[in-house]
Design an enzyme around this catalytic site. Structure first.
Site, PDB file in Angstrom:
ATOM      1  N   ARG A   1       0.847  -1.182   0.000  1.00 21.53           N
ATOM      2  CA  ARG A   1       0.000   0.000   0.000  1.00 21.53           C
ATOM      3  C   ARG A   1       0.885   1.236   0.000  1.00 21.53           C
ATOM      4  O   ARG A   1       1.988   1.220   0.523  1.00 21.53           O
ATOM      5  CB  ARG A   1      -0.888   0.020   1.247  1.00 21.53           C
ATOM      6  CG  ARG A   1      -1.997  -1.014   1.254  1.00 21.53           C
ATOM      7  CD  ARG A   1      -2.914  -0.846   2.465  1.00 21.53           C
ATOM      8  NE  ARG A   1      -2.223  -1.099   3.711  1.00 21.53           N
ATOM      9  CZ  ARG A   1      -1.790  -0.183   4.543  1.00 21.53           C
ATOM     10  NH1 ARG A   1      -2.014   1.109   4.298  1.00 21.53           N
ATOM     11  NH2 ARG A   1      -1.156  -0.505   5.641  1.00 21.53           N
TER      12      ARG A   1
ATOM     13  N   CYS B   1       2.400  -7.497  14.533  1.00 25.55           N
ATOM     14  CA  CYS B   1       2.145  -7.992  15.897  1.00 25.55           C
ATOM     15  C   CYS B   1       1.495  -9.380  15.880  1.00 25.55           C
ATOM     16  O   CYS B   1       1.201  -9.938  16.933  1.00 25.55           O
ATOM     17  CB  CYS B   1       1.254  -7.019  16.660  1.00 25.55           C
ATOM     18  SG  CYS B   1       2.071  -5.475  17.096  1.00 25.55           S
TER      19      CYS B   1
ATOM     20  N   HIS C   1     -10.334  -2.231  12.493  1.00 28.70           N
ATOM     21  CA  HIS C   1      -9.212  -3.037  12.005  1.00 28.70           C
ATOM     22  C   HIS C   1      -8.896  -4.100  13.061  1.00 28.70           C
ATOM     23  O   HIS C   1      -7.895  -3.998  13.772  1.00 28.70           O
ATOM     24  CB  HIS C   1      -8.020  -2.089  11.782  1.00 28.70           C
ATOM     25  CG  HIS C   1      -6.872  -2.712  11.063  1.00 28.70           C
ATOM     26  ND1 HIS C   1      -5.578  -2.232  11.188  1.00 28.70           N
ATOM     27  CD2 HIS C   1      -6.802  -3.753  10.215  1.00 28.70           C
ATOM     28  CE1 HIS C   1      -4.776  -2.955  10.441  1.00 28.70           C
ATOM     29  NE2 HIS C   1      -5.487  -3.893   9.843  1.00 28.70           N
TER      30      HIS C   1
ATOM     31  N   ARG D   1       2.364 -12.326  -0.023  1.00 28.98           N
ATOM     32  CA  ARG D   1       1.026 -12.625   0.499  1.00 28.98           C
ATOM     33  C   ARG D   1       0.477 -13.961   0.026  1.00 28.98           C
ATOM     34  O   ARG D   1       0.886 -14.484  -1.007  1.00 28.98           O
ATOM     35  CB  ARG D   1       0.049 -11.538   0.008  1.00 28.98           C
ATOM     36  CG  ARG D   1       0.391 -10.128   0.464  1.00 28.98           C
ATOM     37  CD  ARG D   1      -0.107  -9.900   1.867  1.00 28.98           C
ATOM     38  NE  ARG D   1       0.392  -8.645   2.437  1.00 28.98           N
ATOM     39  CZ  ARG D   1      -0.236  -7.996   3.403  1.00 28.98           C
ATOM     40  NH1 ARG D   1      -1.380  -8.443   3.888  1.00 28.98           N
ATOM     41  NH2 ARG D   1       0.288  -6.899   3.914  1.00 28.98           N
TER      42      ARG D   1
ATOM     43  N   TYR E   1      -1.773  -3.881  -6.666  1.00 27.95           N
ATOM     44  CA  TYR E   1      -1.456  -4.601  -5.442  1.00 27.95           C
ATOM     45  C   TYR E   1      -2.533  -4.541  -4.361  1.00 27.95           C
ATOM     46  O   TYR E   1      -3.047  -3.460  -4.050  1.00 27.95           O
ATOM     47  CB  TYR E   1      -0.136  -4.076  -4.852  1.00 27.95           C
ATOM     48  CG  TYR E   1       0.417  -5.060  -3.860  1.00 27.95           C
ATOM     49  CD1 TYR E   1       1.153  -6.153  -4.295  1.00 27.95           C
ATOM     50  CD2 TYR E   1       0.146  -4.951  -2.502  1.00 27.95           C
ATOM     51  CE1 TYR E   1       1.618  -7.093  -3.402  1.00 27.95           C
ATOM     52  CE2 TYR E   1       0.605  -5.889  -1.600  1.00 27.95           C
ATOM     53  CZ  TYR E   1       1.351  -6.960  -2.061  1.00 27.95           C
ATOM     54  OH  TYR E   1       1.804  -7.896  -1.173  1.00 27.95           O
TER      55      TYR E   1
ATOM     56  N   LYS F   1      -9.450  -2.676   2.429  1.00 27.84           N
ATOM     57  CA  LYS F   1      -9.132  -1.477   3.209  1.00 27.84           C
ATOM     58  C   LYS F   1      -9.954  -0.266   2.757  1.00 27.84           C
ATOM     59  O   LYS F   1     -10.410   0.533   3.585  1.00 27.84           O
ATOM     60  CB  LYS F   1      -7.635  -1.157   3.113  1.00 27.84           C
ATOM     61  CG  LYS F   1      -6.710  -2.300   3.523  1.00 27.84           C
ATOM     62  CD  LYS F   1      -6.941  -2.782   4.934  1.00 27.84           C
ATOM     63  CE  LYS F   1      -5.778  -3.662   5.407  1.00 27.84           C
ATOM     64  NZ  LYS F   1      -6.015  -4.173   6.779  1.00 27.84           N
TER      65      LYS F   1
ATOM     66  N   ASP G   1      -8.795  -9.629  10.177  1.00 25.62           N
ATOM     67  CA  ASP G   1      -8.360  -8.274   9.804  1.00 25.62           C
ATOM     68  C   ASP G   1      -9.404  -7.188  10.073  1.00 25.62           C
ATOM     69  O   ASP G   1      -9.036  -6.108  10.515  1.00 25.62           O
ATOM     70  CB  ASP G   1      -7.977  -8.254   8.321  1.00 25.62           C
ATOM     71  CG  ASP G   1      -7.152  -7.030   7.941  1.00 25.62           C
ATOM     72  OD1 ASP G   1      -6.310  -6.602   8.756  1.00 25.62           O
ATOM     73  OD2 ASP G   1      -7.349  -6.492   6.831  1.00 25.62           O
TER      74      ASP G   1
ATOM     75  N   SER H   1       0.557  -3.324  12.434  1.00 25.16           N
ATOM     76  CA  SER H   1       1.189  -4.378  11.641  1.00 25.16           C
ATOM     77  C   SER H   1       2.355  -5.000  12.415  1.00 25.16           C
ATOM     78  O   SER H   1       2.912  -4.392  13.327  1.00 25.16           O
ATOM     79  CB  SER H   1       1.662  -3.819  10.300  1.00 25.16           C
ATOM     80  OG  SER H   1       2.572  -2.787  10.527  1.00 25.16           O
TER      81      SER H   1
END
Ligand code: TSX
Ligand code: MN
Length: 598
Positions: A70, A251, A227, A367, A198, A207, A278, A249
């Site tokens: 992103r 974690c 989120h 991914r 992407y 998102k 997510d 991100s």
């Protein structure tokens, strides 16, 4: 008055007139359609078949090397009033934004097929679900949307019934990073994205819709678009309680969503049920409790670090019917990434012969895209149109020092402050810069579609008569000892912490009051079957009053950045905690001396 269906047809015609594709394809979401898209991409080289013996129906996509993540600086919120986007977003005037991006869309689909993707975020029959239509010239996007959403005929029929939907227009364009925009027009329920193929830039249901646009809709309609992962924890009495958790991100959100209990817990009958990894949409039900759905139908997860040790459920679901993006491959053409196992790759993510001098074999942001139903811990409740009741909301961050393993908010307002105060240390994979502390309220910094000050006020507004709100907690799996090693084993053992939280919910566990929140005593966390070094748990639960006073000052300065949009109740709550810390310090508490001594 034009029929509701006509609104969709008219928009599709208008887009086709502008972008001038050779063909228009309305997606029905069928298996045959998916098969023919994949076959087409195998012919063009957009997809490469992986080892069909070990990974049936798995394919690799290599993105343009300039298009691997992103791009926040080109992600904008376009509202009439700049303050409605807030200092947490890049803003552009809507008219200027439309003009800029429409010039790029002009004729951009010539020679290509334009796909019309009707999709539903959430179970098709759920009142909590919302629909959208993405128009794209990328078959890779269509294939991903088919895995990640309820896509096709059923979604189109719901749209025809309801008449309203989020409009998303996407073109891959030339992939020139200088000619790339991801624009959101929340007042028009519209998204326009150009120049990237992407993930979060191109799969507009995720998102862009389910967080940025949905957070705006949620505010005006009285719900929350967050989120957050959603996981059900089943105890030996076969009671399942649901937890929603927000982490920045790196974690391990997906790992926690797919948690496997430690051996002894498994034997006793504990189990983790994955509802989402997510995004969480939740709203108060008639009984006042919060009910949540996962708007997605798949996982678009980071591959590196996923292994039999960190996430056996994920590894199991990736053995078939999975799209991989920017991973490496082994000599026998299996997907591979750093942290998977001890094998060596032969080709890196760009298709070059693997050479460690070129960096990691798999891109750090590589991914997998896979149907959620392939996850062994997938919960049947994920299809429940009413959603699942949330008993605990967990905020977390990666903090090497200061922040205890777990604490409980005194009440909802304090919980909102804990969420608003979230921060995490950056990792190499995410930013290249290691160990900087970044504020990321509710893990929504890149995803909140409006002013954070208004967002905090919206969160606070759920505390009203009749509400049966979840308890709020903050966790830190990443605290380190003086030797620099992680103090907490993490992963499945996090269930020990979740058990304490859920026993707080049912009134079965104790806590001690501190100025920053309620903490367990060391004996309140079950360590059966776990070998923790002496004193590690005490250190994990240590509260350093002086260091916390400095933290509260930093939090206060950060919140002040939202100026007069910051709700007074949040400012007052911050002052309350800061005052409690000051009082504890002047009380000559011996705690500080003890911490400094050993
Ligand atoms: O995902 C993680 N979780 C949550 C799991 C449910 N990770 C991986 C983070 C990168 C995405 C963790 N890493 C967690 C964690 O709880 N904790 C840690 C830190 C850690 C790393 C390794 C060990 C212990 C802690 N131990 C050994 O490697 C033996
Ligand atoms: Mn995310």
């Amino acid at each position: 008055m034009p029929s509701k269906l006509e609104a969709l047809n008219r928009w599709v015609d208008e887009v086709a007139g502008k972008t001038r594709p050779d063909r228009v394809h309305w997606c029905d979401g069928s298996d045959a359609e998916y098969r023919s898209l994949v076959d087409g991409m195998l012919k063009t080289g957009d997809l490469i078949e992986l080892n069909p013996q070990t990974h049936p129906r798995c394919y690799l996509h290599r993105s343009d090397p300039r298009d691997v993540a992103r791009v926040e600086k080109l992600t904008v919120i376009c509202t009439k009033n700049r303050d409605d986007a807030g200092p947490n977003n890049h803003w552009m005037d809507p008219a200027e934004a439309h003009a800029k991006i429409d010039a790029l869309f002009d004729g951009c689909m010539q020679g290509r097929t334009m796909y019309v993707i009707p999709y539903c975020m959430g179970p098709i029959g759920s009142p909590l679900s919302r629909c959208g239509v993405e128009i794209t010239d990328s078959p890779y996007v269509v294939a991903n949307m088919r895995i990640m959403t309820r896509m096709g005929t059923a979604a189109r029929e719901r749209i025809e019934r309801e008449g309203s939907f989020v409009k998303g227009l996407h073109s891959t364009g030339e992939l020139d990073p200088e000619r790339r925009w991801i624009m959101h027009f929340p007042e028009e329920l519209t998204i326009k994205s150009y120049g990237s193929g992407y993930g979060g830039n191109a799969l507009l249901g995720k998102k862009c819709h389910a967080l940025r646009i949905a957070s705006w809709q949620a505010r005006s309609e009285g719900w929350l678009a967050e989120h957050m992962l959603i996981v059900g924890i089943e105890n030996p009495r076969h009671e399942i309680r649901y937890v929603a958790a927000a982490f920045p991100s790196a974690c391990g959100k997906t790992n926690l969503a797919m948690l496997i209990p430690p051996e002894g817990y498994r034997r006793d009958g504990w189990k983790g049920w994955t509802v989402g990894d997510d995004i969480c949409w939740m709203r108060p039900g008639r009984d006042g409790r919060l009910y949540a759905i996962n708007p997605e139908a798949g996982f678009f997860g980071v591959a590196p670090g996923t292994s039999a040790h960190t996430n056996a459920n994920a590894l199991a679901m990736l053995q078939h019917d999975t799209l991989f993006t920017n991973v490496a491959v082994t000599a026998d053409n299996q997907p591979w990434w750093e942290g998977l196992d001890g094998r060596k790759p032969v080709k890196d993510w760009q298709g070059r012969d693997y050479d460690p001098a070129n960096g990691p074999a798999a891109h750090p942001n590589s991914r997998f895209t896979v149907r959620a139903s392939q996850c062994p811990s997938w919960s049947p409740e994920a299809e429940n149109p009413e959603g699942v009741p949330i008993d605990a909301i967990v905020f977390g961050g990666r903090r090497a020092s200061l922040v205890p393993l777990v604490m409980e908010a005194r009440d909802w307002t304090h919980g909102v402050l804990l969420g608003a105060s979230m921060a995490s240390e950056t990792t190499a994979a995410a930013t290249g810069q290691v160990g900087l502390i970044r504020r990321d309220p509710m893990a929504m910094k890149p995803f909140c579609g409006y002013n954070y000050g208004d967002y905090f006020a919206h969160w606070l507004s759920f505390d009203r008569p009749g509400a049966q709100l979840a308890k709020v907690f903050h966790v830190n799996w990443f605290r380190k000892g003086k030797d620099g090693r992680f103090l907490w084993p993490g992963f499945g053992d996090n269930l020990r912490v979740l058990e304490w939280m859920l026993k707080r919910v049912t009134g079965e566990a104790d806590a001690v009051e501190t100025p920053i929140g309620r903490l367990p005593r060391a004996e309140d966390i079950n360590l059966d079957g776990l070998e923790l070094p002496d004193g590690a748990l005490d250190e994990l639960l240590q509260v350093d009053n002086e260091a916390w006073r400095a933290e509260l000052a930093a939090i206060g300065a950060y919140l002040d950045g939202y100026g007069d949009r910051l709700p007074e109740a949040l400012r007052a709550e911050h002052r309350r905690v800061a005052d409690a810390l000051d009082a504890a310090s002047s009380g000559a508490a011996p705690r500080r001396a003890a911490a400094a001594a050993s």
